[in-house]
Design a protein around this motif. Structure first.
Motif, PDB file in Angstrom:
ATOM      1  N   THR A  25      15.266 -27.164 -20.164  1.00 27.92           N
ATOM      2  CA  THR A  25      15.284 -27.698 -18.808  1.00 27.92           C
ATOM      3  C   THR A  25      16.664 -27.458 -18.189  1.00 27.92           C
ATOM      4  O   THR A  25      17.690 -27.630 -18.844  1.00 27.92           O
ATOM      5  N   ASP A  26      16.680 -27.074 -16.939  1.00 21.96           N
ATOM      6  CA  ASP A  26      17.955 -26.768 -16.282  1.00 21.96           C
ATOM      7  C   ASP A  26      18.848 -28.012 -16.286  1.00 21.96           C
ATOM      8  O   ASP A  26      18.507 -29.029 -15.677  1.00 21.96           O
ATOM      9  N   PRO A  27      20.020 -27.955 -16.957  1.00 25.80           N
ATOM     10  CA  PRO A  27      20.892 -29.134 -16.979  1.00 25.80           C
ATOM     11  C   PRO A  27      21.632 -29.346 -15.673  1.00 25.80           C
ATOM     12  O   PRO A  27      22.252 -30.401 -15.482  1.00 25.80           O
ATOM     13  N   GLY A  28      21.612 -28.378 -14.779  1.00 27.26           N
ATOM     14  CA  GLY A  28      22.307 -28.527 -13.511  1.00 27.26           C
ATOM     15  C   GLY A  28      23.816 -28.469 -13.640  1.00 27.26           C
ATOM     16  O   GLY A  28      24.532 -28.926 -12.733  1.00 27.26           O
ATOM     17  N   ASP A  29      24.317 -27.928 -14.744  1.00 29.23           N
ATOM     18  CA  ASP A  29      25.751 -27.866 -14.995  1.00 29.23           C
ATOM     19  C   ASP A  29      26.068 -26.485 -15.562  1.00 29.23           C
ATOM     20  O   ASP A  29      25.659 -26.160 -16.683  1.00 29.23           O
ATOM     21  N   ASP A  30      26.818 -25.681 -14.788  1.00 25.96           N
ATOM     22  CA  ASP A  30      27.141 -24.328 -15.251  1.00 25.96           C
ATOM     23  C   ASP A  30      28.017 -24.334 -16.486  1.00 25.96           C
ATOM     24  O   ASP A  30      27.970 -23.401 -17.296  1.00 25.96           O
ATOM     25  N   ASP A  31      28.845 -25.394 -16.665  1.00 35.53           N
ATOM     26  CA  ASP A  31      29.695 -25.443 -17.851  1.00 35.53           C
ATOM     27  C   ASP A  31      28.858 -25.549 -19.126  1.00 35.53           C
ATOM     28  O   ASP A  31      29.205 -24.963 -20.168  1.00 35.53           O
TER      29      ASP A  31
END
Length: 407
Positions: A25-31
């Motif tokens: 699932t997309d964590p929404g955090d590029d880091d």
């Protein structure tokens, strides 16, 4: 490990390269994605469990526990490792691994999948198809030296240990019409079977290692009461006099053709010569015997003319459903990932078709100006001039048309 990866775009994130892949699932955090990518891209041939543990640690930290959906497949080690969390699911289909974020639901009409060599993309489903896995055999441990003082066998009388067998194998029964064995063999030489039907003669094996090719010629028509002809077979061709009935005729296909100003034959619907690439004047097509459609250039520099089909492999032979007399290209025996019957090139009108014969190491097809494509077993691919075929990543041949090909 070589893995072919395809994916279906979606709301999740697919990361991976080589044999290491994660769908989450997309964590929404590029880091977080950067951390995952660093682990997957730097893992190489490291232990699969170590890579998986690092991935789980990063994901659980990002979501504060188990993520809503996670599917991990690691095929980089000796044994495959798969993990799923939440709605994430990993389905095993033979050697394939199918990662999804919908709990493994079956799709009524699966959407078109896209290929991915490696990277980070938005996806809802991914399929991993292992193509080849070459492993180095473990080293053979040398036997420990015998202890100083005697043999390693205890409890056996010395008379038995000192006993010896006869001075050689028993004489074989004499075959009618054959010379006596003792006339030309040393008494102690064990020659094995008098007739070896499992391997070709040494001269033929030498030509196999040199990468040369052999051609099967059709048998001559039978003539009544014809005297026997002495066998003058020089080893440069392979003769099979007892072939199936459907192989007892030559190739005589005809095609509709037109000619350029130089006299080259080209397909009737073409406005440019396939040989010299010059424009062809309008003219009435005529039916003619099919000319050679080019050549198959081998790594040795030899060119196999495409005046008929070609079978490549370690021990090639005509296909049962073949209607022509194929050229047989014998590949070196040390190419163990090349199958005995690996690739078939067939001619259909003006088309040159390639078909992988369910080979062990697979065949990679590269068309001019396109990315390499793994051929599906048994499926025919139309070759374009300049196309290359890589057999098990160890033997590459190229389809050529033009003045460089002997005609």
């Amino acid at each position: 490990m070589v893995v072919e990866t395809t994916y279906v775009p979606g709301d999740g994130v697919l990361l991976g390269v080589g044999g290491h892949w994660v769908l989450v699932t997309d964590p929404g955090d590029d880091d977080v994605l950067d951390e995952l990518w660093a682990v997957l891209s730097e893992s190489g041939a490291s232990d699969a469990s170590t890579t998986t543990e690092r991935v789980l640690s990063i994901v659980e930290k990002a979501f504060g526990g188990d993520p809503p959906a996670l599917a991990v497949a690691d095929l980089g080690g000796g044994a495959a490792t798969v993990i799923s969390r939440g709605r994430g699911h990993v389905r095993i289909s033979g050697a394939d691994r199918i990662l999804s974020l919908d709990g493994g639901a079956d799709l009524a009409s699966p959407p078109r999948a896209r290929r991915l060599t490696g990277g980070v993309v938005s996806a809802a489903r991914a399929t991993l198809k292992p193509l080849a896995h070459k492993s180095v055999p473990p080293p053979i441990a040398s036997a420990p030296p015998p202890p100083p003082g005697g043999l390693l066998i205890d409890g056996i009388p010395e008379a038995i240990l000192a006993a010896t067998g006869p001075d050689g194998p028993p004489l074989r029964p004499r075959r009618r019409g054959s010379p006596r064995a003792e006339d030309d063999l040393e008494p102690s030489a064990d020659t094995g079977s008098l007739t070896d039907t499992t391997e070709p003669d040494p001269g033929f094996v030498e030509r196999v290692y040199e990468g040369t090719h052999a051609t099967i010629h059709p048998p001559q028509e039978e003539v009544a009461d014809s005297p026997e002809v002495p066998d003058d077979h020089d080893g440069s061709t392979v003769h099979r006099p007892d072939l199936a009935s459907h192989l007892r005729h030559g190739t005589n296909d005809t095609v509709l053709a037109i000619s350029c100003s130089s006299g080259h034959l080209t397909p009737a619907d073409s406005r440019m010569c396939r040989i010299c690439r010059q424009p062809v004047a309008p003219q009435e097509p005529r039916r003619v015997p099919r000319p050679p459609l080019g050549g198959l250039r081998l790594p040795t520099g030899e060119v196999v003319p495409l005046d008929r089909g070609v079978v490549l492999g370690r021990k090639p032979a005509p296909l049962e459903d073949s209607s022509d007399w194929p050229h047989l290209v014998h590949l070196p025996a040390d190419h163990t990932f090349v199958s005995r019957m690996h690739l078939h090139i067939e001619l259909d009108g003006w088309l040159v078709l390639a078909r992988d014969l369910d080979s062990r190491g697979g065949t990679m097809l590269t068309m001019p100006g396109r990315a390499p494509e793994q051929m599906r077993s048994g499926e025919a691919y139309v070759l374009e001039p300049g196309a290359s075929l890589d057999l098990a990543e160890v033997y590459e041949v190229r389809f050529e048309v033009g003045p460089v090909v002997p005609r």
